[in-house]
Structure formats: structure tokens, C-alpha cells
Scaffold this active site. Sequence first.
Site, PDB file in Angstrom:
ATOM      1  N   LYS A  84      38.650 -25.315  -6.493  1.00  0.00           N
ATOM      2  CA  LYS A  84      37.578 -24.870  -5.655  1.00  0.00           C
ATOM      3  C   LYS A  84      36.834 -23.765  -6.608  1.00  0.00           C
ATOM      4  CE  LYS A  84      39.205 -20.922  -3.207  1.00  0.00           C
ATOM      5  NZ  LYS A  84      38.314 -19.929  -3.328  1.00  0.00           N
ATOM      6  N   ASN A  85      37.476 -23.165  -7.231  1.00  0.00           N
ATOM      7  CA  ASN A  85      36.738 -21.977  -8.026  1.00  0.00           C
ATOM      8  C   ASN A  85      35.953 -22.554  -9.364  1.00  0.00           C
ATOM      9  OD1 ASN A  85      37.794 -20.036  -6.186  1.00  0.00           O
ATOM     10  ND2 ASN A  85      39.655 -19.656  -7.514  1.00  0.00           N
TER      11      ASN A  85
ATOM     12  N   ARG B  36      33.003 -15.103  -1.803  1.00  0.00           N
ATOM     13  CA  ARG B  36      33.043 -14.302  -2.917  1.00  0.00           C
ATOM     14  C   ARG B  36      32.064 -14.880  -3.846  1.00  0.00           C
ATOM     15  NH1 ARG B  36      33.486  -9.641  -5.253  1.00  0.00           N
ATOM     16  NH2 ARG B  36      34.151  -9.751  -7.710  1.00  0.00           N
TER      17      ARG B  36
ATOM     18  N   CYS C  41      38.005 -13.034   0.172  1.00  0.00           N
ATOM     19  CA  CYS C  41      39.387 -12.488   0.461  1.00  0.00           C
ATOM     20  C   CYS C  41      39.380 -10.853   0.437  1.00  0.00           C
ATOM     21  CB  CYS C  41      40.480 -13.079  -0.407  1.00  0.00           C
ATOM     22  SG  CYS C  41      40.775 -14.666  -0.233  1.00  0.00           S
TER      23      CYS C  41
ATOM     24  N   ARG D 174      36.291  -5.428  -4.255  1.00  0.00           N
ATOM     25  CA  ARG D 174      35.799  -6.534  -5.418  1.00  0.00           C
ATOM     26  C   ARG D 174      34.616  -6.016  -6.013  1.00  0.00           C
ATOM     27  NH1 ARG D 174      38.308 -11.220  -3.290  1.00  0.00           N
ATOM     28  NH2 ARG D 174      37.847 -12.164  -5.558  1.00  0.00           N
ATOM     29  N   PRO D 175      34.640  -5.027  -7.063  1.00  0.00           N
ATOM     30  CA  PRO D 175      33.413  -4.466  -7.753  1.00  0.00           C
ATOM     31  C   PRO D 175      32.526  -5.814  -8.548  1.00  0.00           C
ATOM     32  CG  PRO D 175      35.328  -4.225  -8.963  1.00  0.00           C
ATOM     33  CD  PRO D 175      35.890  -4.675  -7.853  1.00  0.00           C
ATOM     34  N   ILE D 176      31.188  -5.310  -8.326  1.00  0.00           N
ATOM     35  CA  ILE D 176      30.461  -6.218  -9.164  1.00  0.00           C
ATOM     36  C   ILE D 176      29.852  -5.704 -10.508  1.00  0.00           C
ATOM     37  CG2 ILE D 176      30.154  -7.978  -7.479  1.00  0.00           C
ATOM     38  CD1 ILE D 176      27.546  -6.403  -6.780  1.00  0.00           C
ATOM     39  N   ASP D 177      30.422  -4.659 -10.997  1.00  0.00           N
ATOM     40  CA  ASP D 177      29.668  -3.759 -12.081  1.00  0.00           C
ATOM     41  C   ASP D 177      29.410  -4.618 -13.250  1.00  0.00           C
ATOM     42  OD1 ASP D 177      32.613  -3.444 -11.796  1.00  0.00           O
ATOM     43  OD2 ASP D 177      32.389  -2.599 -13.744  1.00  0.00           O
ATOM     44  N   GLN D 178      30.359  -5.467 -13.646  1.00  0.00           N
ATOM     45  CA  GLN D 178      30.476  -6.365 -14.893  1.00  0.00           C
ATOM     46  C   GLN D 178      29.272  -7.342 -14.948  1.00  0.00           C
ATOM     47  OE1 GLN D 178      32.493  -5.364 -17.960  1.00  0.00           O
ATOM     48  NE2 GLN D 178      32.094  -3.599 -16.274  1.00  0.00           N
TER      49      GLN D 178
ATOM     50  N   ASP E 228      46.560 -15.708  -8.311  1.00  0.00           N
ATOM     51  CA  ASP E 228      46.424 -16.519  -6.976  1.00  0.00           C
ATOM     52  C   ASP E 228      47.790 -17.290  -6.841  1.00  0.00           C
ATOM     53  OD1 ASP E 228      42.836 -17.474  -7.547  1.00  0.00           O
ATOM     54  OD2 ASP E 228      43.862 -15.829  -6.827  1.00  0.00           O
TER      55      ASP E 228
ATOM     56  N   ILE F 186      46.123  -7.523 -11.340  1.00  0.00           N
ATOM     57  CA  ILE F 186      44.698  -7.796 -11.089  1.00  0.00           C
ATOM     58  C   ILE F 186      44.117  -7.382 -10.072  1.00  0.00           C
ATOM     59  CG2 ILE F 186      42.831  -9.835 -10.999  1.00  0.00           C
ATOM     60  CD1 ILE F 186      44.515  -9.806 -13.553  1.00  0.00           C
TER      61      ILE F 186
ATOM     62  N   ARG G 118      39.837 -22.297   3.826  1.00  0.00           N
ATOM     63  CA  ARG G 118      38.685 -21.922   2.878  1.00  0.00           C
ATOM     64  C   ARG G 118      38.966 -22.516   1.693  1.00  0.00           C
ATOM     65  NH1 ARG G 118      38.262 -16.050   1.572  1.00  0.00           N
ATOM     66  NH2 ARG G 118      36.656 -17.062   0.081  1.00  0.00           N
TER      67      ARG G 118
HETATM   68  C1  EPZ Z   1      38.006 -15.088  -8.966  1.00  0.00           C
HETATM   69  O1  EPZ Z   1      37.748 -14.075  -8.390  1.00  0.00           O
HETATM   70  C2  EPZ Z   1      38.455 -16.081  -7.920  1.00  0.00           C
HETATM   71  N1  EPZ Z   1      37.745 -16.583  -7.095  1.00  0.00           N
HETATM   72  C3  EPZ Z   1      39.886 -15.481  -7.294  1.00  0.00           C
HETATM   73  O2  EPZ Z   1      40.423 -16.429  -6.584  1.00  0.00           O
HETATM   74  C4  EPZ Z   1      40.850 -15.014  -8.368  1.00  0.00           C
HETATM   75  O3  EPZ Z   1      42.043 -14.344  -7.895  1.00  0.00           O
HETATM   76  C5  EPZ Z   1      40.049 -14.377  -9.690  1.00  0.00           C
HETATM   77  O4  EPZ Z   1      38.830 -15.117 -10.118  1.00  0.00           O
HETATM   78  C6  EPZ Z   1      40.969 -14.045 -10.596  1.00  0.00           C
HETATM   79  O5  EPZ Z   1      41.640 -15.227 -11.361  1.00  0.00           O
HETATM   80  C7  EPZ Z   1      36.795 -17.339  -7.316  1.00  0.00           C
HETATM   81  O6  EPZ Z   1      36.664 -17.792  -8.235  1.00  0.00           O
HETATM   82  C8  EPZ Z   1      35.618 -17.630  -6.297  1.00  0.00           C
HETATM   83  P1  EPZ Z   1      37.643 -11.441 -11.394  1.00  0.00           P
HETATM   84  P2  EPZ Z   1      36.731 -12.955  -9.064  1.00  0.00           P
HETATM   85  O7  EPZ Z   1      36.029 -11.039 -11.381  1.00  0.00           O
HETATM   86  O8  EPZ Z   1      35.877 -13.698  -9.972  1.00  0.00           O
HETATM   87  C9  EPZ Z   1      37.832  -6.784 -11.686  1.00  0.00           C
HETATM   88  C10 EPZ Z   1      41.333 -17.431  -4.640  1.00  0.00           C
HETATM   89  O9  EPZ Z   1      42.275 -17.158  -3.865  1.00  0.00           O
HETATM   90  N2  EPZ Z   1      36.253  -6.763 -11.611  1.00  0.00           N
HETATM   91  O10 EPZ Z   1      38.092 -12.281 -12.181  1.00  0.00           O
HETATM   92  O11 EPZ Z   1      36.269 -12.096  -7.898  1.00  0.00           O
HETATM   93  C11 EPZ Z   1      38.286  -6.849 -10.178  1.00  0.00           C
HETATM   94  O12 EPZ Z   1      38.076  -6.040  -9.412  1.00  0.00           O
HETATM   95  C12 EPZ Z   1      40.209 -16.277  -5.064  1.00  0.00           C
HETATM   96  O13 EPZ Z   1      40.593 -18.664  -4.823  1.00  0.00           O
HETATM   97  C13 EPZ Z   1      35.647  -5.638 -12.031  1.00  0.00           C
HETATM   98  O14 EPZ Z   1      36.170  -4.438 -12.208  1.00  0.00           O
HETATM   99  O15 EPZ Z   1      37.692 -12.287  -9.924  1.00  0.00           O
HETATM  100  C14 EPZ Z   1      39.713  -7.738 -10.489  1.00  0.00           C
HETATM  101  O16 EPZ Z   1      40.526  -6.546 -10.618  1.00  0.00           O
HETATM  102  C15 EPZ Z   1      40.921 -15.068  -4.771  1.00  0.00           C
HETATM  103  N3  EPZ Z   1      34.190  -5.531 -12.056  1.00  0.00           N
HETATM  104  C16 EPZ Z   1      39.358  -8.011 -11.801  1.00  0.00           C
HETATM  105  O17 EPZ Z   1      38.375  -7.591 -12.537  1.00  0.00           O
HETATM  106  C17 EPZ Z   1      33.619  -6.903 -11.924  1.00  0.00           C
HETATM  107  O18 EPZ Z   1      32.297  -6.582 -11.976  1.00  0.00           O
HETATM  108  C18 EPZ Z   1      39.476  -9.619 -11.915  1.00  0.00           C
HETATM  109  O19 EPZ Z   1      38.547 -10.163 -11.051  1.00  0.00           O
HETATM  110  C19 EPZ Z   1      34.268  -8.017 -11.536  1.00  0.00           C
HETATM  111  C20 EPZ Z   1      35.645  -7.983 -11.312  1.00  0.00           C
END
Ligand code: EPZ
Length: 438
Positions: A28-29, A99, A123, A128-132, A311, A333, A403
Site C-alpha cells: 500500500k505505502n 496521509r 491514522c 503527523r508533522p510535515i515540516d520536513q 507498523d 516513531i 484502508r
Molecule cells: C509512512 O508514514 C507510512 N504511511 C506509515 O504507515 C508508517 O508508519 C510510517 O511511514 C513510518 O514507517 C504511508 O506511507 C502512507 P514518517 P509517514 O514521515 O510518511 C516524523 C500504515 O499503517 N516526521 O516516516 O507519515 C513523524 O512525526 C501507516 O500504513 C516529522 O517530524 O511517516 C514520525 O515521528 C501508519 N516531520 C516520524 O517522522 C515530517 O515532516 C516518521 O514519520 C515528517 C515526519
Amino acid sequence: MAAKTDKDHYIINGGNPLRGEVVIGGAKNAALAIIAASVMTDETVTIENIPDVRDTNVMMEAMEGIGVKIKRLDRHTIEVNGSQVENVNIDTENIRKIRASYYLLGALLGKYRHAEVPLPGGCDIGSRPIDQHVKGFKALGSKVSIERGIMKATADRLSAAHIYMDVVTVGATINVMLSSVLAEGKTIIENAAKEPHVVDVANFLNSMGANIKGAGTDVIRIRGVERLHSCTYSVIPDQIEAGTFMYAAAITGGDILVRNVIPKHLESISAKLEEIGCNIEEFDDAVRVTASGRLQPTHIKTLPYPGYPTDMQPQAGVALALADGVSTITESIFENRFKYVDELTRMGANIRVEGNTAIIDGVEGFTGAHISAPDLRAGASLVLAALAADGATVIDNVRLIERGYEDFDEKIRALGGDIIKTADVKQEIKKSKFKVVG
Ligand code: EPZ
């Protein structure tokens, strides 16, 4: 396509060990990002092995809403043509619920230098920040603003940048790849995420003519190209769906051959299952998990790949809640990924959550109860708990599970699990012989 039904409950009669074979679908991801990225060429792209789940269908619906032509060749194969995109303002109601909506931002910004996408949902497992993502888009030369819940990114031109991620983030790593493949010059991403689905997206983009090197390591180099072209690409198998069915064997004391997997992607999951007493047999594209006797306790800390996946944390929580001793799980995480604990407590589990660590005192067994799926992976894990419980369990909100899991109840039934999906719990309970508590 996954039918939209109001059958939002599972009724599960526990006690049957799951035995047999299950075939794993596409990841999915990976699929979500690859479907979004397919608009980055004006030629037609064919994508195979897409899971037919709500999130991928919502993504496709959002893309059709801006003029992308999507033809479904079969349940898991689509043809995409992004040459007729009328505007780059995504605005379908559903897109807010997933997401991965932000991948459309990276793809449309990368191709058209402008995009407007509602802020991501998904979820509820923590902020779920997007700052990066914003940091990456800005480093490449775009202006980014957030107005009325819509994230807007626009750039006169996108040019190479050297971006150091402050945290390891799957989404931002993929989004910087998407927005830089057509930028001028060579972009470098340091501290990049290494998950299999990050590599899959890079391989897909390279199949379209991109020039990405280093995906799967923590330094990814993207040399911008003029344009991307058509390709046919097959999505990798879903590491998390595979891991979920591996735990199904562990939790129900069963014997499952999990087919169509890449064993390398499952190494940290297999290692933990062996630690708690399961037997793992690896084949080229399958793993067999057998479990007999009481599971053993252990300690788990979730980490970015190749560490133990977040996950797969709820699935481990359920297994360890039945182990013969005390275990701990540290979720490093996300900050709110233990919501399944309350539901599992209703089934007899003995778990204490302190900060981002769960202390799990294993019990002999669960009893059925009326519970609800708090999020995608927790919901799937509670199904596994119900399959091992004594008596009947009703699980509400199963659309959250669907989902990310295609035909989840059908696959479980084919393994001998006693599960039905229904819109009318009372009616079904009346017909069945089990009494459901609560
Ligand atoms: C992806 O989410 C997956 N979703 C998630 O799977 C998965 O848990 C996650 O990666 C980690 O492997 C999809 O791919 C659609 P991250 P994502 O950015 O990209 C922090 C599922 O069950 N962060 O790797 O949102 C964040 O808060 C879902 O299929 C920032 O600080 O995860 C977290 O602590 C649930 N700033 C860490 O990084 C940012 O700009 C990892 O988040 C982005 C993230």
C-alpha cells in the site's frame, strides 16, 4: 474495486489455529506514492500489483478529479495518463482522510511547479508533522503556504539542493525525490529513509527515466532530467500485510505459508518471531511460520528500516500479551500508537503504558469482547487477538482496517478463521450460538 459497504463490523469466534496459505498483495505505502508519481509524465504508465484497498482508491479518485485519466485493466492493474491535468488543486472530500495525499503535492510540484493539496489526514497515531516536506520543497526553490487547511507550493523553477533530514521520514524522503526528479542539477538527500517502499518508488521513477541513485541507503542522489516517459511497473509485495499474517500464525498457534513476499524485507519481523518461540522457514518468495506451545516474552523497540517496523508494533503487542512472562515494547516513531491497549485490556490483557513504552505481563488467554478498531494496524492486530480469544468478539470500525488490507476477512476465513463481516451485529448474534459480552 473495493465495494463501499456499510458492513462495518466483524464478528469473530476465536479458538481456531490458522493454517494454510495466504498470498500477499502489493505494498500500500509504495503503491500510493507510485500512483501519485505516475502523473509526472504525459505518456501512459501501467502499474501492476496495486492493492485494491480504500486508500489507493481514494488516491485514484482524487487524481481523476483533476483530469488524470485512469483505466482499470483488472482489479490490481491500472493505466494512468497525466497529460490532461486541468488544474493542480486537489479537492475531493476523501483525500483529506489519507496521509499519502501529500505525495500529490510532490508529484504535481515536480511536474507543474505548482500544487494545492488539502493537508494530510490518515491514522490518528500521533501528531503527523510535515515540516520536513516543507523544508525539502523550499530547499528546491518553492514557496510553501498553508491556508484554510490547504497546502500550496509554487516555484518559478526547481533547482538542486543538499537536504539534510532532521528526522528519518518516509514521506518526506519520497516527496523530495518526487519534487526533484525534474529539477535542474543534482539533489542530495542526507539521513534519508531506507524502507522497501522508498526503494520501490525510486525504482519506479528510474523506470520512467529518472536518475536516482542510493535509494535504500541514507544518502540518495537525484540528478534532474528533462522529462519522464511511459513504463510498466509492478509494485513490491506488502511487508506489513505479510508480517501481519506471520503474526496470525504466532498468535493463534497455527501454521501459515505466507506467499509472494520478499524475505529480506521481513528479516526484523522473522527475527522477533523466532525469539518468541516460532519456527520460521524461508523460501525464495515465501515464508512459513509455525507456532506451537506458549509464546515467550521479549523486548522490542520500533526503529526506521531495517529496524523493527512501527507498523508491526500492535501485532507484537498482541502476541506478547499472551507470552509466558513480562515483555516491553518501546514505540520510538509515533507518540500515540498504543491505543489498542485499552481494547486488548477488555479482552483480558495485562498491559501498562508508561510514556512511549508498554510493559506487557503475559496472560494465559483472551476472552471475547465488543471492541473497536482505533486505527489501521491496531485494528488488524485486534482481529488477531479475537481469533485467539475464547468466545465471540465484535469489532466495530472495520473500514479503518480495510484502508490497508485487501479481502482481510476472506483471507482469514480461507485459513480457517471463523470471521464474518456484517452491518447488523444484533441480527447475526441472534443467529449464532455465541454470547458476546457488552
Ligand atoms: C509512512 O508514514 C507510512 N504511511 C506509515 O504507515 C508508517 O508508519 C510510517 O511511514 C513510518 O514507517 C504511508 O506511507 C502512507 P514518517 P509517514 O514521515 O510518511 C516524523 C500504515 O499503517 N516526521 O516516516 O507519515 C513523524 O512525526 C501507516 O500504513 C516529522 O517530524 O511517516 C514520525 O515521528 C501508519 N516531520 C516520524 O517522522 C515530517 O515532516 C516518521 O514519520 C515528517 C515526519
